[in-house]
Design an enzyme around this catalytic site. Structure first.
Site, PDB file in Angstrom:
ATOM      1  N   GLU A 264     -62.261 -35.395  20.181  1.00 27.70           N
ATOM      2  CA  GLU A 264     -62.795 -34.268  20.944  1.00 27.70           C
ATOM      3  C   GLU A 264     -62.862 -34.668  22.414  1.00 27.70           C
ATOM      4  OE1 GLU A 264     -66.927 -31.624  20.962  1.00 27.70           O
ATOM      5  OE2 GLU A 264     -66.974 -33.754  20.446  1.00 27.70           O
ATOM      6  N   LYS A 325     -63.960 -25.134  17.458  1.00 27.15           N
ATOM      7  CA  LYS A 325     -65.283 -25.535  16.953  1.00 27.15           C
ATOM      8  C   LYS A 325     -66.138 -24.303  16.654  1.00 27.15           C
ATOM      9  CE  LYS A 325     -68.929 -28.827  18.334  1.00 27.15           C
ATOM     10  NZ  LYS A 325     -69.325 -29.720  19.449  1.00 27.15           N
ATOM     11  N   CYS A 376     -67.319 -33.012  15.856  1.00 27.34           N
ATOM     12  CA  CYS A 376     -68.595 -33.568  16.305  1.00 27.34           C
ATOM     13  C   CYS A 376     -69.797 -33.106  15.482  1.00 27.34           C
ATOM     14  CB  CYS A 376     -68.784 -33.266  17.795  1.00 27.34           C
ATOM     15  SG  CYS A 376     -69.938 -34.408  18.619  1.00 27.34           S
TER      16      CYS A 376
END
Length: 523
Positions: A264, A325, A376
């Site tokens: 990321e 995301k 994440c």
């Protein structure tokens, strides 16, 4: 005077709850003392036993606020006020737990109702506000413990129930007034759970197929918030690490991978619109001659908006599949009530454009292998993991950027959560971080590779593929829903019982009228 005396009697209980909250925080990484859970839970329940609902709210607040203050001090990198605000917000959920647990503890089947109510509390913290914050679940503490293996069968919510239940059993053994028979049953049940879980063997095997991948940790030029604004350097670090990987492949020291994974934020500059960034990525892709999963920040879909995405960049066809995301971090990647808050909290301007959540799971078929991409913090959300596994992911990928929190304990906590996800899904998880921790986690939660922080690290791994499901992934969200429903049912039963008991203790209304008039009233 009476209120002061009551407060004096309550303060030792608040102190016990604060101590329990601190111990529970130390159960997690980077301290890694999971056995403290079976000390903290009974101590908390002892502080709640026999007090009023109002007192239970105060005791629960002391527990919860302390718990999160110890668990997530790393948020102080953003600001001390942010860490305090989060601890208070999450602590209030446990204040509500304490409010109702004072009554649930009076029920005959309290040893079952209390763990269910705990799961309901964790479900609430993982859901609201702004999508929730599922970082404080009891299950996350057991990536190295034998109890953690149960996640393959009951999932993360089910494991939290088991951990809370073991704590309840310890309290039942020690609780004053518990019948000897009940203590014996609680002791045997607790030992059976703990020692029985140690006998569980989780398979490392896949379905006979494997894939070779390379995780590239190019590193960042600074710690904390220092790396912000140095996007080109970060991208070139990953480019150079990939070029060096290709030299090792040509020299025959490592096997050529089928896929290279960048983390990321390996580029914070939109590669669709910036020619220099695009050229860096294409140079890396052509050098290794295999697809690279690039972690990028892209502009749009609207003005002053952006998305954090994983983009499959093919050496022949260029950018292709894309996963955005789904759970951006509030006050980290986007600002709730942005127009109302920005005029008063100028520090929020550092966040920049508003991150817009993606739609759909990160299921990515690449050259005959189906990957499940997770970015994440969102790996802590059950629905994200369930969706990629149900979508056919044979191996999971976590693209992450922990540079802001390097050296604070947050990367270790996230790594532990990732290990629990490997156990739960029975799949290998590949982690690529900008600055650490990157690594490879086997399907039983054991670690094949774990990088250091703030260093360059490139690791090539051949890992098994799996199409089958664990019992946990087959059950999906059902354990959480059922346990939460039971917790709420226990709460309702407790409140009904409380109302009935109070009604029984209410004195009859005084009689009125003369004796003769009262005698005319039929019995």
């Amino acid at each position: 005077m009476d209120r002061l005396k009551a407060l004096g009697r309550l303060l030792p209980r608040v102190a016990a709850a604060v101590a329990a909250g601190a111990m529970l925080g130390f159960a997690f990484q980077p301290h890694d003392l999971p056995w403290l859970t079976i000390v903290a839970v009974p101590l908390f329940l002892a502080a709640l036993h026999g007090i009023s609902m109002k007192a239970g709210f105060l005791v629960g607040a002391g527990f919860g606020i302390t718990y999160y203050a110890v668990l997530v001090p790393w948020l102080s990198v953003i600001g001390g006020d942010a860490a305090i605000a989060l601890a208070v917000l999450e602590g209030l959920f446990y204040a509500v737990f304490g409010l109702f647990a004072t009554q649930v503890l009076k029920l005959r089947l309290w040893p079952l109702w209390i763990p269910c109510l705990w799961v309901a509390t964790e479900f609430a913290t993982a859901s609201v506000p702004f999508g929730g914050f599922p970082w404080g679940r009891l299950a996350w503490a057991f990536s190295d413990g034998s109890l953690g293996k149960l996640a393959a069968y009951v999932g993360i919510p089910g494991l939290s129930f088991v951990v809370a239940f073991v704590g309840v059993l310890v309290y039942a053994v020690l609780r004053r007034g518990t019948a000897l028979r009940m203590r014996a049953v609680a002791l045997v049940a607790g030992l059976a759970i703990v020692f029985g879980s140690a006998l569980i063997h989780l398979s490392l095997a896949g379905d006979g197929k494997s894939v070779t991948t390379a995780m590239v940790q190019g590193n960042v030029p600074g710690k904390g918030l220092e790396f912000l604004g140095r996007a080109r350097t970060v991208t070139r670090n990953h480019l150079q690490a990939t070029l060096d990987l290709q030299k090792e492949i040509q020299a025959g020291t490592v096997k050529k991978p089928d896929l290279v994974i960048w983390p990321e934020n390996s580029t914070d500059i939109d590669p669709y619109k910036d020619d220099e960034t695009r050229a860096d990525i294409e140079e890396a892709v052509k050098a290794v001659d295999v697809p690279i999963l690039v972690g990028a920040v892209t502009e749009g879909p609207g003005p002053n908006e952006r998305q954090t995405a994983g983009i499959v960049w093919d050496p022949a066809t260029g950018p292709g599949q894309r996963y955005a995301k789904r759970h951006p971090v509030p006050f980290g990647e986007y600002i709730p009530f942005r127009n109302q808050l920005l005029p008063y909290i100028h520090r929020l301007e550092m966040i920049g454009a508003q991150t817009v959540p993606g739609v759909g799971p990160g299921v990515m078929p690449i050259r005959g292998v189906t990957y499940g991409d997770v970015i994440c913090f969102e790996l802590a959300y059950d629905n994200v993991i369930q969706d990629v596994v149900k979508g056919g992911a044979q191996v999971l990928i976590v693209q992450t950027n922990n540079a802001t929190y390097g050296g604070t304990g947050q990367p270790e906590q996230q790594f532990a959560i990732t290990r629990m996800r490997a156990i739960e899904t029975g799949r290998t998880i590949l982690i690529a971080s900008t600055s650490g921790i990157s690594g490879v986690i086997r399907p039983d939660g054991s670690v094949e590779h774990k990088s250091a922080q703030f260093t360059r690290d490139v690791y090539v791994a051949n890992v098994p593929l799996k199409d089958g499901h664990t019992l946990a992934t087959t059950l999906g969200g059902w354990p959480q829903w059922v346990l939460t429903a039971l917790g709420l049912l226990g709460l309702v039963v407790a409140m009904v019982e409380r109302r009935r008991t109070r009604g029984d203790k209410t004195p009859p209304p005084p009689a009125t009228g003369s004796t003769k008039e009262r005698e005319k009233v039929p019995a």
